[in-house]
Design a protein around this motif. Structure first.
Motif, mmCIF file in Angstrom:
data_model
loop_
_atom_site.group_PDB
_atom_site.id
_atom_site.type_symbol
_atom_site.label_atom_id
_atom_site.label_comp_id
_atom_site.label_asym_id
_atom_site.label_seq_id
_atom_site.Cartn_x
_atom_site.Cartn_y
_atom_site.Cartn_z
ATOM 1 N N LEU A 1 -4.796 -2.920 -2.797
ATOM 2 C CA LEU A 1 -4.295 -3.634 -2.083
ATOM 3 C C LEU A 1 -3.047 -2.709 -3.175
ATOM 4 C CD1 LEU A 1 -3.324 -6.152 -0.962
ATOM 5 C CD2 LEU A 1 -3.814 -7.345 -2.865
ATOM 6 N N GLY A 2 -3.433 -2.613 -4.007
ATOM 7 C CA GLY A 2 -2.023 -2.158 -4.832
ATOM 8 C C GLY A 2 -1.719 -0.729 -3.878
ATOM 9 N N THR A 3 -2.723 0.112 -3.872
ATOM 10 C CA THR A 3 -2.557 0.969 -3.166
ATOM 11 C C THR A 3 -2.130 1.170 -1.631
ATOM 12 O OG1 THR A 3 -3.870 2.051 -4.107
ATOM 13 C CG2 THR A 3 -3.912 3.573 -2.338
ATOM 14 N N VAL A 4 -2.624 0.096 -0.337
ATOM 15 C CA VAL A 4 -1.955 0.205 0.910
ATOM 16 C C VAL A 4 -0.678 -0.495 0.698
ATOM 17 C CG1 VAL A 4 -2.333 -1.221 2.804
ATOM 18 C CG2 VAL A 4 -4.676 -1.007 1.387
ATOM 19 N N LEU A 5 -0.243 -1.688 0.154
ATOM 20 C CA LEU A 5 1.094 -1.300 -0.420
ATOM 21 C C LEU A 5 2.220 -0.359 -0.726
ATOM 22 C CD1 LEU A 5 0.609 -5.033 -2.435
ATOM 23 C CD2 LEU A 5 1.800 -4.873 0.384
ATOM 24 N N LEU A 6 1.769 0.075 -1.687
ATOM 25 C CA LEU A 6 2.433 1.409 -1.877
ATOM 26 C C LEU A 6 2.647 1.866 -0.743
ATOM 27 C CD1 LEU A 6 1.192 2.272 -5.854
ATOM 28 C CD2 LEU A 6 3.714 1.627 -4.898
ATOM 29 N N GLY A 7 1.601 2.073 -0.216
ATOM 30 C CA GLY A 7 1.482 3.410 0.858
ATOM 31 C C GLY A 7 1.836 2.752 2.066
ATOM 32 N N VAL A 8 1.911 1.432 2.049
ATOM 33 C CA VAL A 8 3.650 0.388 2.930
ATOM 34 C C VAL A 8 4.699 0.666 2.631
ATOM 35 C CG1 VAL A 8 4.142 -1.420 4.257
ATOM 36 C CG2 VAL A 8 1.888 -1.088 3.572
ATOM 37 N N ALA A 9 5.267 0.398 1.448
ATOM 38 C CA ALA A 9 6.394 0.850 1.439
ATOM 39 C C ALA A 9 6.590 2.953 1.048
ATOM 40 C CB ALA A 9 6.371 0.651 -0.200
ATOM 41 N N PHE A 10 5.645 3.452 0.942
ATOM 42 C CA PHE A 10 6.245 4.906 1.327
ATOM 43 C C PHE A 10 6.527 5.294 2.774
ATOM 44 C CE2 PHE A 10 5.104 5.742 -2.668
ATOM 45 C CZ PHE A 10 6.067 6.937 -3.361
ATOM 46 N N CYS A 11 5.863 4.591 4.013
ATOM 47 C CA CYS A 11 6.199 5.017 4.919
ATOM 48 C C CYS A 11 7.420 3.322 5.319
ATOM 49 C CB CYS A 11 4.656 4.044 5.949
ATOM 50 S SG CYS A 11 3.352 5.047 5.634
ATOM 51 N N ALA A 12 7.127 2.781 5.102
ATOM 52 C CA ALA A 12 9.049 2.766 5.165
ATOM 53 C C ALA A 12 9.990 2.908 5.214
ATOM 54 C CB ALA A 12 8.652 1.023 5.169
ATOM 55 N N MET A 13 10.593 4.280 4.004
ATOM 56 C CA MET A 13 10.905 4.654 3.578
ATOM 57 C C MET A 13 11.274 5.525 4.181
ATOM 58 S SD MET A 13 10.542 6.899 -0.159
ATOM 59 C CE MET A 13 8.978 7.956 0.748
ATOM 60 N N PRO A 14 11.654 5.826 5.135
ATOM 61 C CA PRO A 14 12.925 6.240 6.202
ATOM 62 C C PRO A 14 13.322 5.480 6.851
ATOM 63 C CG PRO A 14 10.863 7.736 5.997
ATOM 64 C CD PRO A 14 10.251 6.700 6.045
ATOM 65 N N GLN A 15 13.071 4.607 6.823
ATOM 66 C CA GLN A 15 13.421 3.593 8.003
ATOM 67 C C GLN A 15 15.070 3.163 7.670
ATOM 68 O OE1 GLN A 15 12.482 3.401 10.575
ATOM 69 N NE2 GLN A 15 11.117 5.176 10.393
ATOM 70 N N GLY A 16 14.942 2.354 6.766
ATOM 71 C CA GLY A 16 16.366 2.366 6.363
ATOM 72 C C GLY A 16 17.075 2.949 4.467
ATOM 73 N N TYR A 17 17.528 2.402 4.293
ATOM 74 C CA TYR A 17 19.152 1.959 3.483
ATOM 75 C C TYR A 17 18.566 3.554 2.110
ATOM 76 C CZ TYR A 17 22.970 2.136 -0.314
ATOM 77 O OH TYR A 17 23.550 1.993 -1.441
ATOM 78 N N VAL B 1 11.980 -0.895 -1.807
ATOM 79 C CA VAL B 1 11.884 -1.442 -3.284
ATOM 80 C C VAL B 1 10.559 -2.101 -3.915
ATOM 81 C CG1 VAL B 1 12.790 -1.359 -5.862
ATOM 82 C CG2 VAL B 1 13.892 0.467 -3.771
ATOM 83 N N VAL B 2 11.417 -3.538 -3.444
ATOM 84 C CA VAL B 2 10.157 -4.524 -3.759
ATOM 85 C C VAL B 2 9.362 -4.458 -3.583
ATOM 86 C CG1 VAL B 2 10.074 -6.918 -4.348
ATOM 87 C CG2 VAL B 2 12.390 -6.335 -4.044
ATOM 88 N N LEU B 3 8.077 -4.055 -2.392
ATOM 89 C CA LEU B 3 7.101 -3.315 -2.120
ATOM 90 C C LEU B 3 6.630 -2.681 -2.693
ATOM 91 C CD1 LEU B 3 5.505 -4.691 0.351
ATOM 92 C CD2 LEU B 3 5.878 -2.917 1.534
ATOM 93 N N GLY B 4 7.386 -1.646 -3.208
ATOM 94 C CA GLY B 4 6.660 -0.923 -4.123
ATOM 95 C C GLY B 4 6.278 -1.960 -5.743
ATOM 96 N N LEU B 5 7.064 -2.412 -5.785
ATOM 97 C CA LEU B 5 7.044 -3.340 -7.911
ATOM 98 C C LEU B 5 5.489 -3.900 -6.897
ATOM 99 C CD1 LEU B 5 10.887 -3.986 -8.210
ATOM 100 C CD2 LEU B 5 9.154 -1.840 -9.187
ATOM 101 N N LEU B 6 5.575 -4.822 -6.741
ATOM 102 C CA LEU B 6 4.800 -5.401 -6.449
ATOM 103 C C LEU B 6 3.492 -4.688 -6.056
ATOM 104 C CD1 LEU B 6 3.509 -7.963 -4.798
ATOM 105 C CD2 LEU B 6 3.978 -7.537 -2.478
ATOM 106 N N GLY B 7 2.988 -3.565 -5.066
ATOM 107 C CA GLY B 7 1.684 -3.032 -5.580
ATOM 108 C C GLY B 7 1.593 -2.373 -6.405
ATOM 109 N N CYS B 8 2.307 -2.398 -7.176
ATOM 110 C CA CYS B 8 2.337 -2.059 -9.227
ATOM 111 C C CYS B 8 1.751 -3.092 -9.552
ATOM 112 C CB CYS B 8 3.582 -0.871 -9.329
ATOM 113 S SG CYS B 8 4.276 0.192 -9.107
#
Length: 624
Positions: free
Chosen positions: A153-169, A136-143
């Motif tokens: 850079l914002g799009t890359v960070l949002l993309g990383v956040a969406f890719c990491a999304m299914p791995q955790g809480y 979530v914090v990575l998504g806010l940083l992308g925004c």
């Protein structure tokens, strides 16, 4: 803040439970990491597979726990948690450096973060939660990078956040909602960077960049929906007929008001005083700081204005101020909403309520400095005093925890999960002493039960792995019942494709017992007495689980035909366990039993040193 986290991480290293132990067990129980990664429960071959995650899904955790387990099984969970903490702190640091206009506001924000008990708690106790929070914090940083006109850079960070999304809480799965809330807040505030005075009207963020950010999020949601086989939107939508909200318990929405009241009470004046702790998990000292600064500002104004004349600052109109305050309060409430929206109230879902509160309070204090309504030195002194009081308060409650008994983590309100099971740890420590110092082989019977919600019995074996060591390939460790459910932990992967893997794959220990006795070892039988209140009687009856009653009657009958059973006293902390030595029947049975009790006195003395203040528990003999 870092010192507080480290103190609790190392002092509470025995307190990992449930979702922390599942990936640890899976990573170290399978014969190879590649074999584990092929399982559908692990999001490796199909990374965009969405469910309400429980910890087993994380590929990074599996890889880290497998590698670090080669170094130290016990400390691998601690090291993984610290690694996720470092990532979280680094992402928050970058967010604050981009978000705030000056170093003063950044320092204020970090001071306020250190006053949040629940943020400090999950930094100290849960790698599983930290994975979701980082997303979530990575998504806010992308925004924020979009608002800084760095769309790539914002799009890359949002993309990383969406890719990491299914791995955790699972809270991280709702990233689009948090992003929309954040974008709305930033658009209404219209400050290009927070912690400064009112912006010139119109705001300098720009509608084009707000639209670009929302477009990027929508595009990523569309891609993830496609890659997931059209399951992602159904997972996070409260209106999808096939989603997790389509079969909510009756009355869940009508009871929302009652859960809201419970959340507020548990936050400030707890109804349920878990482990006797009389305080809640609310950021009391953040509110103290706000009230103190506000009182000083009012006093300064009543005494004749600011510190010195200020330059002319063009302010927004009243309507825009009201809108800004309304949206700011709404963002804070949205951050707290997940804590009481679902069926159970949980403080772990309230982290972003505290996080948004911290950011907005830091922005407000920074703007006071810019307007010269208070001296910076005065605000520094106030924050330093409040922070010291907050640290003392946090350490007082966390360091006073009694680790010789079961307890819930302080400031982690959760009535269904997360209990630190020191009774199991105490029993495992006695088992290890018996094996290491008394030339002993163990028969350990732990029935399939609901002792720790759906994660039982796998988490017992995870604790056994952490505190005792590896049990596979050890002929002196015998487990009559074996299970494998990868989603909630698989202690015995060799039975994962058998029908009995979800209940009990019985493994007759008589041959191994005979072999170990011929090798000159004492053989001890341990079993867990499952309390009746935790039982799923329907499942036991339907599966004819005779061994999962008050005592493993079938196993005991087979053993009693061949052996006399000499009862062994255990520490009170292990009160729900039964322990007997299997002694050969015959004319020497009494002498063997007497010798067994004498030899066991040593382990009792060691256990009493390890668990001071605990009496020894003498259990009643099991019915034949």
């Amino acid at each position: 803040m870092i010192v507080l986290v480290l103190v609790r991480v190392f002092r509470d290293a025995d307190d990992f439970s449930d979702w922390e132990l599942i990936p640890f067990l899976n990573a170290n129980a399978f014969a190879s990491l590649w074999q584990l990664l092929q399982r559908p429960e692990v999001h490796f071959r199909n990374p965009f597979s969405f469910s309400m995650n429980v910890g087993a899904e994380s590929v990074p955790s599996a890889v880290l726990l497998r590698g670090l387990g080669r170094i130290s099984l016990y400390w691998s969970n601690v090291l993984v948690l610290l690694l996720y903490d470092a990532v979280f702190v680094a992402v928050v640091y970058e967010l604050f450096s981009v978000l705030f206009a000056n170093g003063f506001s950044e320092c204020v924000a970090w001071s306020l973060v250190a006053m949040s008990p629940i943020i400090l708690t999950y930094l100290s106790t849960s790698a599983f939660n930290m994975q979701g929070y980082v997303v979530v914090v990575l998504g806010l940083l992308g925004c924020e990078y979009f608002f800084r006109r760095r769309a790539i850079l914002g799009t890359v960070l949002l993309g990383v956040a969406f890719c990491a999304m299914p791995q955790g809480y699972p809270l991280g799965l709702f990233l689009p909602y948090y992003v929309i809330c954040w974008v709305g807040l930033r658009a209404v505030l219209a400050h290009p960077r927070l912690g400064a005075t009112e912006p010139q009207i119109p705001g300098t963020i720009g509608a084009r960049w707000v639209a670009a950010c929302l477009g990027a999020v929508l595009g990523l949601v569309t891609l993830v929906e496609y890659w997931s086989g059209r399951t992602y939107v159904a997972t996070i939508s409260p209106f999808a007929p096939g989603g997790p909200y389509s079969s909510v318990p009756p009355g869940q929405w009508s009871n929302l008001g009652a859960r809201t009241v419970l959340f507020l009470r548990q936050s400030f004046v707890p109804i349920y005083k878990v482990d006797g702790v009389a305080v809640g998990f609310a950021p009391y000292f953040v509110y103290v700081a706000v009230i103190t600064v506000a009182a000083l500002v009012l006093w300064r104004k009543s005494a004749g204005g600011g510190v010195r004349p200020t330059r002319e600052i063009r302010s927004a109109g009243l309507s825009r101020r009201v809108l800004g305050v309304t949206v700011a309060v709404g963002a804070i409430l949205f951050g707290y909403l997940p804590a009481f929206l679902a069926e159970r109230v949980k403080s772990q879902r309230a982290v972003f309520g505290d996080f948004f509160l911290v950011i907005l309070v830091a922005h407000w204090i920074g703007s006071i400095k810019e307007r010269r309504l208070l001296r910076p030195a005065t605000m520094v002194i106030v924050l330093a005093v409040v922070l010291c009081a907050s640290d003392a308060y946090y350490l007082c409650f966390t360091l006073s925890v009694d680790h010789s008994r079961n307890h819930s983590p302080v400031f982690d309100f959760d009535l269904s999960d997360g209990i630190a099971r020191h009774d199991l740890v105490a029993a495992i420590e006695v088992m290890r002493e018996q094996v290491e110092h008394e030339n002993t082989a163990l028969v350990i019977y732990y029935p399939y039960c609901d002792n720790e919600n759906t994660t039982d019995p796998a988490v017992f074996f995870a604790r056994f792995l952490r505190h005792f060591g590896r049990y596979d390939g050890r002929p002196w460790l015998m487990f009559p019942c074996r299970w494998c459910g990868v989603k909630y932990g698989c202690p015995f992967p060799e039975v994962r494709d058998r029908e009995c893997s979800a209940t009990c794959c019985y493994n007759d220990p008589l041959f191994e017992i005979r072999s170990e006795r011929r090798a000159g070892k004492r053989v001890l039988l341990w079993w867990w007495r499952e309390p009746r209140e935790f039982r799923d009687q329907g499942r036991w009856v339907s599966n004819r689980e005779g061994l999962a009653s008050d005592s493993p009657k079938g196993l005991l009958r087979r053993l009693e035909r061949r052996y006399a059973m000499a009862r062994i006293e255990l520490p009170h902390a292990a009160a729900r366990w039964e322990c007997y030595e299997l002694v050969e029947k015959g004319r020497y049975s009494r002498m063997n039993a007497r010798r067994a009790m004498t030899q066991t006195a040593r382990s009792q003395a060691r256990a009493s040193r390890d668990w001071p203040g605990g009496d020894f528990h003498v259990s009643e003999p099991a019915a034949p």
